[in-house]
Structure formats: structure tokens, C-alpha cells
Design a protein around this motif. Structure first.
Motif, short mmCIF file in Angstrom:
data_model
loop_
_atom_site.label_atom_id
_atom_site.label_comp_id
_atom_site.label_asym_id
_atom_site.label_seq_id
_atom_site.Cartn_x
_atom_site.Cartn_y
_atom_site.Cartn_z
N GLY A 31 -23.93 28.88 -51.96
CA GLY A 31 -23.91 30.28 -51.57
C GLY A 31 -25.20 30.79 -50.98
N ALA A 32 -26.12 29.92 -50.61
CA ALA A 32 -27.36 30.37 -49.96
C ALA A 32 -27.03 30.93 -48.58
N VAL A 33 -27.96 31.64 -47.99
CA VAL A 33 -27.83 32.15 -46.63
C VAL A 33 -28.34 31.08 -45.68
N PHE A 34 -27.61 30.81 -44.62
CA PHE A 34 -27.98 29.79 -43.63
C PHE A 34 -28.65 30.48 -42.44
N MET A 61 -32.72 26.53 -44.54
CA MET A 61 -33.26 26.41 -43.19
C MET A 61 -33.57 24.95 -42.93
N ASP A 62 -33.13 24.44 -41.81
CA ASP A 62 -33.25 23.00 -41.55
C ASP A 62 -34.66 22.46 -41.67
N ARG A 63 -35.65 23.12 -41.11
CA ARG A 63 -37.02 22.60 -41.12
C ARG A 63 -37.59 22.45 -42.52
N VAL A 64 -37.06 23.22 -43.45
CA VAL A 64 -37.56 23.20 -44.82
C VAL A 64 -36.67 22.35 -45.72
N ASP A 65 -35.36 22.44 -45.51
CA ASP A 65 -34.42 21.89 -46.47
C ASP A 65 -33.82 20.54 -46.10
N LEU A 66 -34.16 20.00 -44.95
CA LEU A 66 -33.73 18.65 -44.61
C LEU A 66 -34.85 17.69 -44.94
N HIS A 82 -20.96 25.66 -47.18
CA HIS A 82 -21.25 26.18 -48.51
C HIS A 82 -22.19 27.37 -48.53
N CYS A 83 -22.42 27.97 -47.36
CA CYS A 83 -23.29 29.15 -47.35
C CYS A 83 -22.46 30.42 -47.54
N SER A 84 -23.11 31.45 -48.02
CA SER A 84 -22.43 32.73 -48.20
C SER A 84 -22.44 33.56 -46.93
N ALA A 85 -23.45 33.34 -46.09
CA ALA A 85 -23.58 34.05 -44.83
C ALA A 85 -24.30 33.16 -43.83
N PHE A 86 -23.85 33.21 -42.61
CA PHE A 86 -24.47 32.48 -41.51
C PHE A 86 -25.23 33.50 -40.68
N VAL A 87 -26.55 33.33 -40.58
CA VAL A 87 -27.39 34.31 -39.91
C VAL A 87 -28.01 33.69 -38.66
#
Length: 171
Positions: A31-34, A61-66, A82-87
Motif C-alpha cells: 500500500g505504499a505510494v508509487f 521509488m525505483d532509485r531507492v527501492d530497487l 501493490h501500491c495504494s496510489a500511483f503518482v
């Protein structure tokens, strides 16, 4: 045997619903925000991520979480699922005619959005500059949504919308 199989699965599939796996890998919180952005807007994206996290909102965020070696396209699709919101962070940089990966993220988010109730915002566009919300190079779903104008600063209304999206998703 089962424990070994589970460890191998977790190692090969690093994005998942929990924050810390037994193998120490970083994972997306369910449920994190993407955040989706053009690489030219990386500093602004990082700033927005920090601001949202300081207000208690989990952000992917890709640069941090990949992690190095992660199957990035698969990991990104799973994170969008699995995100709660796509920003999508929208600026003049997304209007380039070059082929860019963020457009694949947008397309996949649009597919996921079809499964979300229309009364619950899933795609929450943020304008970083004077980009037009009606630009024909943007996806129709983006053009039809109310945009937040945040030139690097998260407004209270944006935080409220994203916080509510996280709560609704986790319910």
C-alpha cells in the motif's frame, strides 16, 4: 526443504508486502505510494519522497527501492500492483519524443486503475511546472484527473489524499 525453497523464492522476488525479509532485502510496504518520474526530475522526486515520508506516508521509488540485480521491470510492475496510489510527476521532461521507461509505468498503472473503484483516486498526477493538463501526449486518464501543482513542495491536500489512499488500501 520448504524453508530453503522459501528463501530462494524471497531472494528471487525482492518486492513484497512486508518491509523487511529474513534475508535483509528492502521491500515495498504493502500500500505504499508509487512515484513515477522522468530521470531529469530525480532531485524533485527525491524531495517529494522525503516530504511524504516525513508525514508518515510510505513511498516506493525505483532509485531507492530497487536493489542491484533485481529484475527491474518485474519489480516495478509488482510495486504498481501493490501500491495504494500511483503518482506521476509531470513536467516538460515527460513530453520528450524519446522512448522512455516511465511510459511503460504509466500504461501499467492505467491497467491497474481499471480495477480500482472510480470513487477512490488511484492515479494522482502532480505537475512540477507549467505543463498543460490537456497535452495530447499525456494519457487520457491523466488528463481527466484533477492535478496537484507542486513545484517540489507537497501541499496539505496532497498529503491528505495520499494518506487516505494508503488507509483505504490497507483496510
Amino acid at each position: 526443504f520448504i524453508a530453503e525453497l522459501d528463501q530462494r523464492w524471497q531472494k528471487r522476488h525482492p518486492v513484497g508486502p512486508s518491509d523487511n525479509g529474513s534475508n535483509g532485502e528492502t521491500r515495498m510496504k504493502e500500500g505504499a505510494v508509487f512515484l513515477s518520474y522522468a530521470h531529469e526530475d530525480l532531485k524533485t522526486a527525491q524531495s517529494i519522497k522525503e516530504q511524504l515520508e516525513s508525514r508518515g506516508i510510505d513511498v516506493w521509488m525505483d532509485r531507492v527501492d530497487l536493489n542491484p540485480g533485481d529484475p527491474y521491470e518485474w519489480s516495478i510492475k509488482l510495486a504498481i500492483e501493490h501500491c495504494s496510489a500511483f503518482v506521476p510527476l509531470l513536467s516538460r521532461h515527460v513530453l520528450t519524443s524519446q522512448r522512455r521507461f516511465f511510459r511503460l509505468e504509466w500504461d501499467y498503472a492505467d491497467q491497474v486503475a481499471v480495477r480500482v473503484l472510480p470513487t477512490e483516486p488511484f492515479i494522482v498526477p502532480i505537475a512540477l511546472d507549467d505543463i498543460s493538463s490537456q497535452d495530447e501526449n499525456l494519457p487520457e486518464r491523466f488528463r481527466g484527473a484533477h492535478w496537484e501543482l507542486a513545484s517540489g513542495q507537497c501541499t496539505d491536500s496532497l498529503v491528505e489524499v495520499l494518506s487516505k489512499a494508503c488507509q483505504n488500501y490497507r483496510r
